[in-house]
Motif scaffolding. Structure first.
Motif, PDB file in Angstrom:
ATOM      1  N   LEU A 232       0.819  -1.211   0.000  1.00  0.00           N
ATOM      2  CA  LEU A 232       0.000   0.000   0.000  1.00  0.00           C
ATOM      3  C   LEU A 232       0.855   1.265   0.000  1.00  0.00           C
ATOM      4  CD1 LEU A 232      -2.743  -1.098   2.567  1.00  0.00           C
ATOM      5  CD2 LEU A 232      -3.057  -0.727   0.115  1.00  0.00           C
ATOM      6  N   TYR A 233       1.947   1.228   0.737  1.00  0.00           N
ATOM      7  CA  TYR A 233       2.794   2.417   0.832  1.00  0.00           C
ATOM      8  C   TYR A 233       3.436   2.736  -0.518  1.00  0.00           C
ATOM      9  CZ  TYR A 233       5.736   5.923   3.058  1.00  0.00           C
ATOM     10  OH  TYR A 233       6.306   7.121   3.418  1.00  0.00           O
ATOM     11  N   ILE A 234       3.894   1.729  -1.233  1.00  0.00           N
ATOM     12  CA  ILE A 234       4.508   1.942  -2.538  1.00  0.00           C
ATOM     13  C   ILE A 234       3.490   2.528  -3.521  1.00  0.00           C
ATOM     14  CG2 ILE A 234       5.387   0.704  -4.563  1.00  0.00           C
ATOM     15  CD1 ILE A 234       6.972  -1.053  -2.710  1.00  0.00           C
ATOM     16  N   ASP A 235       2.233   2.165  -3.373  1.00  0.00           N
ATOM     17  CA  ASP A 235       1.192   2.680  -4.259  1.00  0.00           C
ATOM     18  C   ASP A 235       0.718   4.079  -3.877  1.00  0.00           C
ATOM     19  OD1 ASP A 235       0.944   0.848  -6.228  1.00  0.00           O
ATOM     20  OD2 ASP A 235      -1.032   0.106  -5.664  1.00  0.00           O
ATOM     21  N   TYR A 236       0.425   4.282  -2.596  1.00  0.00           N
ATOM     22  CA  TYR A 236      -0.283   5.497  -2.183  1.00  0.00           C
ATOM     23  C   TYR A 236       0.421   6.306  -1.100  1.00  0.00           C
ATOM     24  CZ  TYR A 236      -3.858   2.474  -4.262  1.00  0.00           C
ATOM     25  OH  TYR A 236      -4.544   1.629  -5.089  1.00  0.00           O
ATOM     26  N   GLY A 237       1.566   5.842  -0.634  1.00  0.00           N
ATOM     27  CA  GLY A 237       2.209   6.538   0.473  1.00  0.00           C
ATOM     28  C   GLY A 237       1.443   6.307   1.765  1.00  0.00           C
ATOM     29  N   PRO A 238       1.662   7.137   2.772  1.00  0.00           N
ATOM     30  CA  PRO A 238       0.980   6.930   4.059  1.00  0.00           C
ATOM     31  C   PRO A 238      -0.526   7.160   3.995  1.00  0.00           C
ATOM     32  CG  PRO A 238       2.160   9.012   4.061  1.00  0.00           C
ATOM     33  CD  PRO A 238       2.555   8.306   2.797  1.00  0.00           C
ATOM     34  N   TYR A 239      -0.998   7.805   2.930  1.00  0.00           N
ATOM     35  CA  TYR A 239      -2.413   8.184   2.865  1.00  0.00           C
ATOM     36  C   TYR A 239      -3.319   6.990   2.561  1.00  0.00           C
ATOM     37  CZ  TYR A 239       0.374  12.354   2.093  1.00  0.00           C
ATOM     38  OH  TYR A 239       1.332  13.326   2.206  1.00  0.00           O
ATOM     39  N   GLY A 240      -2.787   5.997   1.868  1.00  0.00           N
ATOM     40  CA  GLY A 240      -3.621   4.855   1.512  1.00  0.00           C
ATOM     41  C   GLY A 240      -3.793   3.845   2.620  1.00  0.00           C
ATOM     42  N   LEU A 241      -2.889   3.858   3.613  1.00  0.00           N
ATOM     43  CA  LEU A 241      -2.943   2.839   4.665  1.00  0.00           C
ATOM     44  C   LEU A 241      -4.246   2.868   5.453  1.00  0.00           C
ATOM     45  CD1 LEU A 241       0.712   2.959   6.070  1.00  0.00           C
ATOM     46  CD2 LEU A 241      -0.175   1.736   4.089  1.00  0.00           C
ATOM     47  N   PRO A 242      -4.658   4.032   6.028  1.00  0.00           N
ATOM     48  CA  PRO A 242      -5.909   4.008   6.807  1.00  0.00           C
ATOM     49  C   PRO A 242      -7.139   3.740   5.951  1.00  0.00           C
ATOM     50  CG  PRO A 242      -5.091   6.259   6.572  1.00  0.00           C
ATOM     51  CD  PRO A 242      -4.010   5.353   6.063  1.00  0.00           C
ATOM     52  N   VAL A 243      -7.123   4.162   4.685  1.00  0.00           N
ATOM     53  CA  VAL A 243      -8.291   3.957   3.818  1.00  0.00           C
ATOM     54  C   VAL A 243      -8.505   2.467   3.545  1.00  0.00           C
ATOM     55  CG1 VAL A 243      -9.261   4.386   1.527  1.00  0.00           C
ATOM     56  CG2 VAL A 243      -8.035   6.216   2.736  1.00  0.00           C
ATOM     57  N   PHE A 244      -7.451   1.768   3.140  1.00  0.00           N
ATOM     58  CA  PHE A 244      -7.579   0.358   2.813  1.00  0.00           C
ATOM     59  C   PHE A 244      -7.788  -0.492   4.064  1.00  0.00           C
ATOM     60  CE2 PHE A 244      -6.103   1.603  -1.311  1.00  0.00           C
ATOM     61  CZ  PHE A 244      -6.559   0.621  -2.173  1.00  0.00           C
TER      62      PHE A 244
END
Length: 487
Positions: A402-414
């Motif tokens: 997730l981090y490689i795709d979206y950075g820290p912003y994608g972690l809580p969403v997914f």
């Protein structure tokens, strides 16, 4: 509703730790403490509802999550030499507090998602849907024995082809571990044969669970009697090469699929028995490791080697999981400083794997012309970081993906969405109305533990294929529609 507020508070505390950008070890301590508090809050809620079951995808996911993302940071608190575990990746110790704060925030988002679903107002609608689903499933008669025989025959054919592709009779010798793993490479013919075997096995499991659903008097005896002896023997025989070869994941998954429905139909698994089961499981894993090592050493030397790991935390079997933390640690160090975010391409390729033979259409070895970045987190760590210098890959983890795709912003969403998914599955399985959802519950009771160190959506494709195949078999075996109300 107050528990949702508590998990939201944990999320805000984790976010505060992240914004502090402090490099001190106290962030690790607070993050680990928050993880313990959140699983305690979940357990208290389940206890109040009268159905606290530790054989459940939610606690198993959190347990695996803590082992992958908190185990090595915990060792870091006590100045454990992380370089001794850096067999395939170089850690960035100064980045550990940041990654732990991120992991804490993502875990809080997971629990917020699970709690959010729990308090949804339309649970009555979901229950009505489940009852209708059951009525649809039993609105026709099935010759279950014939269906099971067909599944065993097809599964056996796929299994034999797979074994022959993997090395034939040598699959039962000392080189099993290498051959079995090597024979199951992505996109290969043997991989699809192995997938066919799994689909037949899982569909057979669903038929067995269907028998359990129809039982109205639950006990250990009736649970055991409900399983077809023919199916149990077939499962046991086909697991032999994996057991001998030391491939722990495959036979542990099948064991979970066999035992997890028991904790739904007979009685929930309490914490004491869960801890005892974990200890027994660790011993069995050690014995399996000894069996694998015995091909290179004598049995006495192999057992001695395994016994030495008990007194050395750095050699515990769980460190194999903990080592995957390095992928997240490195990802947060390299992105976006040295590489730009992948903007969803990891997610795209993970979803594409759901489609059969998609690997031939979506070659994950495609490279970006500017930085030669491979659109797969596992291959990034293996070929970009390590230059392909190891015989096996460096692996990945769900947060690294997730981090490689979206950075820290994608972690809580997914993670919020994943929490909602497991919360929904937990609710559906408790209704005891659909064998499909009970199978999914059992499947994720193990896979949710493992998915922390795997690619995003790992294992989802096999569930879709199994669902399609199960309904196909049902339609083929249908021979008479029952008029009137379902029985």
């Amino acid at each position: 509703m107050i528990l949702l507020y508590n998990h939201s508070l944990c999320f805000l505390l984790s976010l505060t730790l992240l914004l502090l950008q402090d490099k001190g070890k106290f962030i690790i301590i607070i993050s680990i403490t928050l993880a313990v508090v959140e699983i305690f809050l979940w357990a208290q809620r389940e206890k109040k509802t009268g159905y606290l079951n530790w054989c459940n995808p939610i606690p198993t996911f959190v347990f695996g999550y803590c082992l992958v993302f908190y185990q090595l940071p915990f060792c870091y608190l006590f100045d454990f030499d992380l370089s001794s575990k850096s067999l395939r990746l170089i850690y960035s110790p100064e980045n550990i507090p940041y990654t732990v704060a991120l992991a804490s925030m993502a875990l809080a988002a997971f629990f917020c998602g699970e709690q959010f679903f729990f308090y949804r107002k339309n649970k009555k609608l979901l229950q009505d849907y489940s009852i209708k689903l059951e009525e649809k499933n039993i609105s026709f008669r099935l010759d279950n024995k014939t269906a099971k025989m067909i599944l065993i025959c097809i599964g056996s054919l796929c299994y034999l082809i797979y074994i022959l592709q993997a090395g034939g009779l040598s699959a039962f010798t000392g080189v099993t571990y290498t051959i079995i793993r090597g024979g199951y490479s992505s996109g290969s013919f043997s991989a699809y044969c192995f997938m066919g075997y799994n689909i037949c096995s899982y569909t057979l499991m669903i038929y067995e669970i269907k028998s359990l659903v129809k039982i109205r008097s639950y006990s250990i005896r009736t649970y055991i009697q409900a399983w077809s002896k023919m199916s149990l023997v077939w499962f046991a025989i086909t697991q032999v090469p994996f057991l001998i070869g030391g491939d722990r994941g495959i036979y542990l998954l099948f064991f979970t699929l066999l035992i997890a429905p028991y904790f739904l139909f007979v009685k929930p698994l309490d914490l004491k028995k869960a801890v005892l089961g974990a200890i027994i499981g660790a011993v069995l894993l050690s014995l399996t490791g000894a069996a694998r090592d015995a091909y290179n050493f004598s049995w006495s030397e192999a057992l001695q080697k395994q016994s030495e790991t008990i007194s050395k935390p750095g050699l515990w079997p769980t460190m194999e999981l903990g080592n995957s933390y390095g992928t997240f640690n490195i990802a947060s160090s390299y992105f976006p400083h040295l590489y730009d975010y992948n903007y969803g391409l990891n997610t795209f390729y993970s979803l594409a794997n759901i489609v059969p033979f998609s690997s031939y259409l979506t070659e994950i070895t495609k490279k970006n012309s500017t930085n030669e970045y491979i659109y797969s987190s596992a291959l990034f760590f293996t070929y970009i970081i390590n230059k392909g210098s190891f015989s096996s890959g460096a692996g990945t983890s769900i947060l690294a993906d997730l981090y490689i795709d979206y950075g820290p912003y994608g972690l809580p969403v997914f993670l919020f969405a994943w929490g909602m998914t497991l919360g929904w599955l937990n609710h559906k399985a408790k209704l005891h109305n659909s064998e499909i959802f009970i199978f999914y519950f059992s499947y994720f009771s193990y896979v949710a533990f493992y998915i922390n160190r795997a690619r995003l959506f790992s294992g989802f494709n096999i569930l879709i294929f199994t669902f399609i195949f199960y309904n196909l078999i049902n339609n083929i075996m249908k021979y008479r529609i029952i008029s009137g109300p379902s029985r």
